[in-house]
Scaffold this motif. Sequence first.
Motif, short mmCIF file in Angstrom:
data_model
loop_
_atom_site.label_atom_id
_atom_site.label_comp_id
_atom_site.label_asym_id
_atom_site.label_seq_id
_atom_site.Cartn_x
_atom_site.Cartn_y
_atom_site.Cartn_z
N HIS A 62 34.38 -0.07 11.56
CA HIS A 62 33.36 -1.12 11.40
C HIS A 62 33.26 -1.58 9.95
O HIS A 62 33.47 -0.78 9.03
CB HIS A 62 31.98 -0.61 11.84
N SER A 63 32.88 -2.84 9.79
CA SER A 63 32.61 -3.37 8.45
C SER A 63 31.25 -2.84 8.01
O SER A 63 30.47 -2.33 8.82
CB SER A 63 32.58 -4.90 8.49
N TRP A 64 30.93 -3.01 6.72
CA TRP A 64 29.63 -2.57 6.22
C TRP A 64 28.51 -3.32 6.93
O TRP A 64 27.46 -2.74 7.23
CB TRP A 64 29.54 -2.75 4.71
N THR A 121 33.41 3.88 8.98
CA THR A 121 33.90 2.78 8.14
C THR A 121 35.33 2.37 8.47
O THR A 121 35.75 1.27 8.11
CB THR A 121 33.81 3.14 6.65
N LYS A 160 27.72 -3.51 -1.44
CA LYS A 160 28.26 -4.71 -0.82
C LYS A 160 27.98 -5.94 -1.69
O LYS A 160 28.85 -6.81 -1.84
CB LYS A 160 27.62 -4.88 0.56
#
Length: 176
Positions: free
Chosen positions: A105-107, A102, A173
């Motif tokens: 990288h984004s979700w 995380t 999210k």
Amino acid sequence: MAKTMKLTAAISLILTALCCLMYHLTDSKILLAVAITLGTIAYHFNIRLLVGGLFDAIMKNKADHTKKWFQVSEAEMKLYERLKVKKWKNKMPTYDIDAFDTSKHSWDEIVQPMCQSELVHETNVILSFLPVAASVWFGSFWVFLITSLLSAVFDLMFVFMQRFNRSRILRMKARR
């Protein structure tokens, strides 16, 4: 983990070849049993590396998590809760830790390799049963079936883990 898998795959393949050669020279039943065992191990490790590599080459960690195949139902989540996936998922090995980091990288970028990983493990579940065909030549049907079942269950655990985690990430999210 990647290094360990590749090393295990290579060593088990080399040892299988050596045991087969020694069996051919001595006709020892023990060497045949060892060769079959090592051959089965080599198959299971090498096929997983091959399948993962093929999916990676084709998909490049780009999967559409909105596709119906990747949707997780409430009933499925209840199954994962009964299986206590949340308790054991962090004890499972990860082949490529960076893909799920995380901090890098984004979700959205993490959900894609989760989908790809799920497909890899689902394919491995099916391919786990291919060695059963070898029992036609070597006998020991139950040995091949049991090792195939154990391998399939192991991969199913990863499928459950990916689906459980992805569902939680997508809910989180959506709340943001």
